[in-house]
Design a protein around this motif. Structure first.
Motif, PDB file in Angstrom:
ATOM      1  N   GLN A  32       0.861  -1.180   0.000  1.00  0.00           N
ATOM      2  CA  GLN A  32       0.000   0.000   0.000  1.00  0.00           C
ATOM      3  C   GLN A  32       0.899   1.233   0.000  1.00  0.00           C
ATOM      4  O   GLN A  32       1.948   1.242   0.651  1.00  0.00           O
ATOM      5  N   VAL A  33       0.494   2.262  -0.713  1.00  0.00           N
ATOM      6  CA  VAL A  33       1.288   3.487  -0.848  1.00  0.00           C
ATOM      7  C   VAL A  33       0.626   4.630  -0.094  1.00  0.00           C
ATOM      8  O   VAL A  33      -0.572   4.866  -0.236  1.00  0.00           O
ATOM      9  N   THR A  34       1.426   5.334   0.694  1.00  0.00           N
ATOM     10  CA  THR A  34       0.994   6.586   1.323  1.00  0.00           C
ATOM     11  C   THR A  34       1.742   7.710   0.624  1.00  0.00           C
ATOM     12  O   THR A  34       2.977   7.702   0.562  1.00  0.00           O
ATOM     13  N   LEU A  35       1.003   8.648   0.080  1.00  0.00           N
ATOM     14  CA  LEU A  35       1.598   9.771  -0.638  1.00  0.00           C
ATOM     15  C   LEU A  35       2.184  10.791   0.333  1.00  0.00           C
ATOM     16  O   LEU A  35       1.906  10.754   1.534  1.00  0.00           O
ATOM     17  N   SER A  36       2.968  11.721  -0.179  1.00  0.00           N
ATOM     18  CA  SER A  36       3.670  12.680   0.681  1.00  0.00           C
ATOM     19  C   SER A  36       2.730  13.582   1.473  1.00  0.00           C
ATOM     20  O   SER A  36       3.115  14.093   2.520  1.00  0.00           O
ATOM     21  N   ASP A  37       1.487  13.758   1.012  1.00  0.00           N
ATOM     22  CA  ASP A  37       0.527  14.577   1.768  1.00  0.00           C
ATOM     23  C   ASP A  37      -0.222  13.762   2.823  1.00  0.00           C
ATOM     24  O   ASP A  37      -1.113  14.268   3.488  1.00  0.00           O
ATOM     25  N   GLY A  38       0.131  12.477   2.968  1.00  0.00           N
ATOM     26  CA  GLY A  38      -0.503  11.622   3.964  1.00  0.00           C
ATOM     27  C   GLY A  38      -1.704  10.849   3.448  1.00  0.00           C
ATOM     28  O   GLY A  38      -2.232   9.989   4.143  1.00  0.00           O
ATOM     29  N   SER A  39      -2.137  11.130   2.235  1.00  0.00           N
ATOM     30  CA  SER A  39      -3.278  10.399   1.685  1.00  0.00           C
ATOM     31  C   SER A  39      -2.827   9.022   1.191  1.00  0.00           C
ATOM     32  O   SER A  39      -1.663   8.823   0.843  1.00  0.00           O
ATOM     33  N   ILE A  40      -3.774   8.092   1.175  1.00  0.00           N
ATOM     34  CA  ILE A  40      -3.505   6.723   0.756  1.00  0.00           C
ATOM     35  C   ILE A  40      -3.834   6.588  -0.726  1.00  0.00           C
ATOM     36  O   ILE A  40      -4.928   6.961  -1.156  1.00  0.00           O
ATOM     37  N   PHE A  41      -2.898   6.066  -1.496  1.00  0.00           N
ATOM     38  CA  PHE A  41      -3.150   5.789  -2.914  1.00  0.00           C
ATOM     39  C   PHE A  41      -4.191   4.678  -2.985  1.00  0.00           C
ATOM     40  O   PHE A  41      -4.073   3.676  -2.283  1.00  0.00           O
ATOM     41  N   PRO A  42      -5.215   4.829  -3.827  1.00  0.00           N
ATOM     42  CA  PRO A  42      -6.271   3.818  -3.872  1.00  0.00           C
ATOM     43  C   PRO A  42      -5.761   2.477  -4.404  1.00  0.00           C
ATOM     44  O   PRO A  42      -5.038   2.429  -5.389  1.00  0.00           O
ATOM     45  N   GLY A  43      -6.136   1.424  -3.721  1.00  0.00           N
ATOM     46  CA  GLY A  43      -5.743   0.088  -4.137  1.00  0.00           C
ATOM     47  C   GLY A  43      -4.358  -0.297  -3.636  1.00  0.00           C
ATOM     48  O   GLY A  43      -3.641   0.511  -3.047  1.00  0.00           O
ATOM     49  N   THR A  44      -4.021  -1.538  -3.858  1.00  0.00           N
ATOM     50  CA  THR A  44      -2.707  -2.055  -3.492  1.00  0.00           C
ATOM     51  C   THR A  44      -2.070  -2.670  -4.728  1.00  0.00           C
ATOM     52  O   THR A  44      -2.726  -2.897  -5.729  1.00  0.00           O
ATOM     53  N   GLY A  45      -0.783  -2.928  -4.626  1.00  0.00           N
ATOM     54  CA  GLY A  45      -0.075  -3.561  -5.727  1.00  0.00           C
ATOM     55  C   GLY A  45       0.676  -4.780  -5.237  1.00  0.00           C
ATOM     56  O   GLY A  45       1.240  -4.766  -4.144  1.00  0.00           O
ATOM     57  N   PRO A  46       0.682  -5.858  -6.020  1.00  0.00           N
ATOM     58  CA  PRO A  46       1.407  -7.056  -5.605  1.00  0.00           C
ATOM     59  C   PRO A  46       2.913  -6.894  -5.772  1.00  0.00           C
ATOM     60  O   PRO A  46       3.377  -6.196  -6.674  1.00  0.00           O
TER      61      PRO A  46
END
Length: 117
Positions: A32-46
């Motif tokens: 899961q990715v958290t962007l620099s502004d603290g928001s979560i990128f939608p979805g996950t990546g394998p």
């Protein structure tokens, strides 16, 4: 997305897995990715790639996760934080919610980029 945890992080993960302090799912690990502004990128990546050896010049292990990015939110060179989804620490003590998110003691950031070769 390519990312490279340090050899110390990798050793800690391996030790915790061997002693069952960290439980890893049998399936491919999702990231899961958290962007620099603290928001979560939608979805996950394998996780699609884990190198067999550490990089001798940096002391890091190369890993790669793949994300669908149709809106081009993730850009080359962007700093993000990554979190492996599905890992469990069976002896962990849950922390009471204080109304604000907990901050880790140490923040790790990775640079997104394209790799050739």
């Amino acid at each position: 997305m390519n990312f490279s945890p340090s050899d110390q992080e990798v050793l800690r993960w391996r030790r915790d897995i061997a002693t069952r302090r960290l439980l890893v799912p049998a399936r491919v690990l999702a990231v899961q990715v958290t962007l620099s502004d603290g928001s979560i990128f939608p979805g996950t990546g394998p996780t699609h790639f884990v190198d067999l050896a550490l990089q001798p010049t940096t002391g890091t292990l190369s890993l790669r996760a793949e994300f669908r990015n149709p809106r081009h939110v993730l850009l080359p060179g962007q700093f993000v934080r990554l979190h492996f989804v599905g890992l469990k620490r069976p002896d962990a003590i849950p922390r009471a919610s204080t109304g604000r998110p907990a901050r880790p003691r140490r923040s790790v950031r990775y640079v997104l980029g394209t790799r050739t070769g």
